[in-house]
Design an enzyme around this catalytic site. Sequence first.
Site, PDB file in Angstrom:
ATOM      1  N   HIS A   1       5.154  -6.211   3.826  1.00 57.15           N
ATOM      2  CA  HIS A   1       4.522  -5.018   4.388  1.00 57.15           C
ATOM      3  C   HIS A   1       3.106  -5.368   4.840  1.00 57.15           C
ATOM      4  O   HIS A   1       2.396  -6.129   4.169  1.00 57.15           O
ATOM      5  CB  HIS A   1       4.417  -3.908   3.342  1.00 57.15           C
ATOM      6  CG  HIS A   1       5.712  -3.256   2.991  1.00 57.15           C
ATOM      7  ND1 HIS A   1       6.907  -3.547   3.610  1.00 57.15           N
ATOM      8  CD2 HIS A   1       5.993  -2.288   2.060  1.00 57.15           C
ATOM      9  CE1 HIS A   1       7.857  -2.793   3.084  1.00 57.15           C
ATOM     10  NE2 HIS A   1       7.339  -2.026   2.145  1.00 57.15           N
TER      11      HIS A   1
ATOM     12  N   CYS B   1       5.736   0.587  -3.176  1.00 54.30           N
ATOM     13  CA  CYS B   1       5.330  -0.743  -2.707  1.00 54.30           C
ATOM     14  C   CYS B   1       4.078  -0.700  -1.828  1.00 54.30           C
ATOM     15  O   CYS B   1       3.155  -1.499  -2.014  1.00 54.30           O
ATOM     16  CB  CYS B   1       6.480  -1.412  -1.955  1.00 54.30           C
ATOM     17  SG  CYS B   1       7.265  -0.369  -0.713  1.00 54.30           S
TER      18      CYS B   1
END
Length: 321
Positions: free
Chosen positions: A235, A127
């Site tokens: 994130h 990710c």
Amino acid sequence: MRLAIVGATGEVGRMMLKKLEEEGLASAMIDLFASRRSAGKNLDFAGARLEVKELREDSFDKGYDYALFSAGASVSKSFAPIASRKGTVVIDNSSAFRANQEIPLVVPEINGHLIEGYRGIIANPNCSTIQMVISLSGVYKNYGIRTIVVSTYQAVSGAGNKGIAELEDQERGDVTPSVFVRQIHRNVVPVIGDLLDSRFSSEEMKMVNETRKIFGDDSISVWPTTVRVPVIHGHSESVFCETVRSFSLTELRETIERSDHVVYSEEHITPLEIAGSDLVHVSRLRSFDSNRFLLWNVADNIRVGAATNAVRILKTHIGGA
């Protein structure tokens, strides 16, 4: 088209199902698989209720065009080759096959050409790697990249449902860590993954090796520090980049703005603003000279960093099959 989702009841598996519906693939025949513990659950898809089946070695005998895997590396190592041998194109979200040089590691905006006419297993990157390389894709193409120094601020959902549950339990007063190596509530934890002999973590080495493989350039020097923060979704990354060729800051901003699935903003973007977005959001672009710059990069890790990229791989392969 016949589809299977393996790990359907997990955070990413559920998002894969939602993303398939959003992309107009609701007419596909879809079967859902998970562990014995999760078998029998029902998930909504395009107005229907789909029952989750137990994943077994004979699960792929039915014959599927594609299987999206998000059930962890051990499950993928056991079952993805079985599905592939049955003629299914496997798009795997785990770390099981990313380092295998025979298996393409794909971010369609950058190297989607690798899967044109390809049959077999396709690896979905980590990710944190995905959102970084998407934001730097135009930079690499126009100016080349010599060095990347990146510090990540990764949401607890990156550890799955159990990561979210641990933060929520700690917010209610049970601060005993089990998923993370330290308390995550009102804290940051400066290690993700196992610590290796090099003293880098496994998560950090994913960013090193995957970035080079995706760009097809082993000369890029990548220096990562991965940190877990008490955020549910999204994130964030602070990225320093040194380019091979010089740029003006205006040209650089325009290059980033033109990159596929990237939005540049002069606002200070945070994870709260981008939850549910399929875009990488870049802000705080700055530089002291014409070969080095800094930027702030934020993306929804469950979508951009996992499910959305997997479905984009699927659509790219369909288009090039």
